[in-house]
Scaffold this active site. Structure first.
Site, mmCIF file in Angstrom:
data_model
loop_
_atom_site.group_PDB
_atom_site.id
_atom_site.type_symbol
_atom_site.label_atom_id
_atom_site.label_comp_id
_atom_site.label_asym_id
_atom_site.label_seq_id
_atom_site.Cartn_x
_atom_site.Cartn_y
_atom_site.Cartn_z
ATOM 1 N N LYS A 185 5.184 1.907 -1.406
ATOM 2 C CA LYS A 185 5.398 3.345 -1.550
ATOM 3 C C LYS A 185 5.450 3.986 -0.161
ATOM 4 O O LYS A 185 4.441 4.085 0.524
ATOM 5 C CB LYS A 185 4.279 3.999 -2.360
ATOM 6 N N GLU A 261 -5.366 0.360 7.895
ATOM 7 C CA GLU A 261 -5.091 0.791 9.263
ATOM 8 C C GLU A 261 -5.174 2.304 9.228
ATOM 9 O O GLU A 261 -4.271 2.982 8.760
ATOM 10 C CB GLU A 261 -3.720 0.292 9.712
ATOM 11 N N CYS A 295 -1.236 6.876 15.565
ATOM 12 C CA CYS A 295 -2.671 6.604 15.545
ATOM 13 C C CYS A 295 -3.131 5.960 16.846
ATOM 14 O O CYS A 295 -4.317 5.998 17.180
ATOM 15 C CB CYS A 295 -3.022 5.718 14.353
ATOM 16 N N GLU A 392 -8.110 13.590 15.409
ATOM 17 C CA GLU A 392 -6.781 13.180 15.857
ATOM 18 C C GLU A 392 -5.908 14.411 16.087
ATOM 19 O O GLU A 392 -5.838 15.295 15.235
ATOM 20 C CB GLU A 392 -6.113 12.297 14.795
#
Length: 489
Positions: A185, A261, A295, A392
């Site tokens: 997906k 991850e 990331c 982040e």
């Protein structure tokens, strides 16, 4: 397609339906979802919007194909991946333009991602024939140990929007090589690259049901029933830590194998003995790859006091000179962020830091006009309690702070729940090894601003995830180890 493809031609060439059991089909009720160009906000096209029932059909197809695919000769599995690699490389220009249109990154970066994505197929094409086992004499001499490695089974793969093709091949490659079928997906913002990839793999000879692609605006509603179904035996996810936690909870019910991850908060350490120009080059690469929406992006810059002013000045000069614009325009380095929510988040983080005393050396604001653009930004004197020190950023913002001692630098670098990657610049070999070992991260970039490589293990520790992708260990995530005890009379 033409050597120089047009925007309309690459959009028209991609199937917009679900890819289930080797066939393209519309979603239940013919529902669709729009795909936007983040540089203009305009709708590029509509793709199928899968329902939970469509997800079940995709899982049914993967389950039905599993037994025969597990028995498929490893060499032939590898050849399918190899042919897919070659087709990706042949069509780099078309696929790069498609990626730029749906995600926004400049064409040069999109070309690089297509090549990077293809390398995962080439790497795992070679790993397919290297799945090993073992045979040994029992310590008491009365028996034998046979170790056999088998595919874990049908796998659920969820990929993010920021690397819409490479994150797919990084998961599909080892699954196909190991003999696992899958349902993948892609993110709703960037489904076109994955749909194009499915078409290429079918053209390369992938049997029906081995890889199934579902696009949906209701990720949780479609994926949770498949996770809780119990027939899938593996989930591989790339995305935020908050979503990863929810998926882990769902997987616990059926004890699924998981690879996660997740988020990152990468520190970038520059010691006073570093080659500053090399450190600036590495900082630009680590910060601005994918417009900072990665990331692995350098999130926090810690520079030793003796070179802090020089580093800040040179970084500001480089950042302020980066051309901003639509990714299809020649020479553009800074494309749009993915959507309005991304702009709001970056603006909020920068505003919080400034309110707490940080100083803006360049940038610090969005760009007027259509699209989701944010200026390349450098901040100094960023306090440790600023939000962007702990969250982040996912944008072209470089916050700089100063340190005095090695211990202080390592402590600041490790002061985060994340542990994906850290960057380190020094010319002292003893310090390089000492600090690399003390940094709490799954990966370290030592005097380089890029760590990703299909031939190397990628992954983090702490809240940055579980497991590794790529390298010789990447295929292990899709294999079970079976021990057969043999008694001898």
């Amino acid at each position: 397609m033409n050597a120089t493809p047009s925007e309309s031609s690459v959009i028209d060439a991609v199937a917009k339906d679900l890819f289930i059991d080797g066939k393209w089909r519309p979603a239940s009720g013919s529902k669709t979802l729009p795909v936007h160009d983040p540089s203009t906000g305009e709708v590029l096209c509509e793709v199928a919007d899968a329902s939970p029932a469509d997800g079940k059909d995709a899982l049914d197809a993967a389950v039905a194909a599993q037994a025969s695919w597990a028995k498929h000769p490893p060499r032939e599995r590898g050849e399918i991946l190899r042919r897919s690699y070659e087709l990706l490389m042949e069509r780099n220009e078309e696929l790069a333009l498609l990626m730029t249109l749906e995600m926004g990154k400049p064409l040069a970066e999109s070309r690089g991602e297509v090549a990077y994505a293809a390398e995962f197929f080439r790497w795992f094409a070679e790993e397919a024939v290297r799945i090993d086992g073992g045979y040994a004499v029992a310590p008491n001499g009365k028996g034998r140990f046979l170790v056999h490695r088998q595919p874990v089974g049908p796998s659920l793969l969820i990929t993010p929007w920021n690397f819409p093709m490479a994150m797919g091949t990084r998961k599909i490659g080892p699954a196909v090589a190991a003999g696992c079928t899958s349902v993948i997906k892609p993110a709703a913002q960037t489904p076109l690259s994955m749909l194009a990839l499915a078409g290429i793999m079918a053209e390369a000879g992938l049997p029906e049901g081995v890889v199934n692609v579902i696009t949906t605006s209701d990720s949780g509603g479609v994926m949770e029933p498949m996770i809780r179904d119990g027939r899938a035996r593996k989930l591989s996810f790339t995305g935020s830590t908050s979503v990863g936690r929810k998926l882990l909870e769902q997987c616990s019910d059926k004890v699924l194998r998981t690879s996660m991850e997740l988020g990152g908060n990468a520190p970038f350490l520059v010691f006073d003995d570093a080659d500053i120009d090399a450190a600036i080059d590495g900082a630009m690469l680590a910060k601005l790859r994918n417009i900072g929406e990665a990331c692995t992006a350098a999130n926090r810059f810690y520079v030793q006091r003796g070179v802090a002013d020089e580093f800040a000045r040179k970084l500001t000069e480089r950042m302020s000179a980066q051309p901003i614009g639509r990714g299809t325009e020649e020479g553009v380095v800074i494309g749009p962020l993915i959507d309005e929510a991304a702009i709001e988040k970056v603006s909020s983080l920068v505003g919080d830091a400034v309110d707490r005393g940080a100083k803006v050396l360049t940038g610090g604001a969005g760009v007027d006009g259509p699209g989701h653009f944010y200026q390349p930004t450098v901040l100094t004197e960023v306090p440790q309690d600023a939000r962007l020190t702990h969250e982040e950023i996912f944008g072209p913002v470089a916050p700089i702070n100063v340190f005095d001692t090695e211990d202080e630098a390592v402590a600041k670098a490790n002061d985060t729940e994340y542990g994906l990657v850290s960057y380190l610049y020094t010319q002292d070999i003893n310090r390089a090894l000492r600090v690399s070992e003390n940094l709490e991260a799954g990966m370290v970039g030592l005097n380089q601003g890029l760590v990703s490589n299909p031939a190397a293990p990628f992954g983090g520790i702490k809240h940055s995830g579980l497991g590794r992708e790529g390298g010789t260990v990447g295929i292990d995530e899709f294999l079970e180890t079976k021990y057969i005890a043999i008694g001898l009379s």
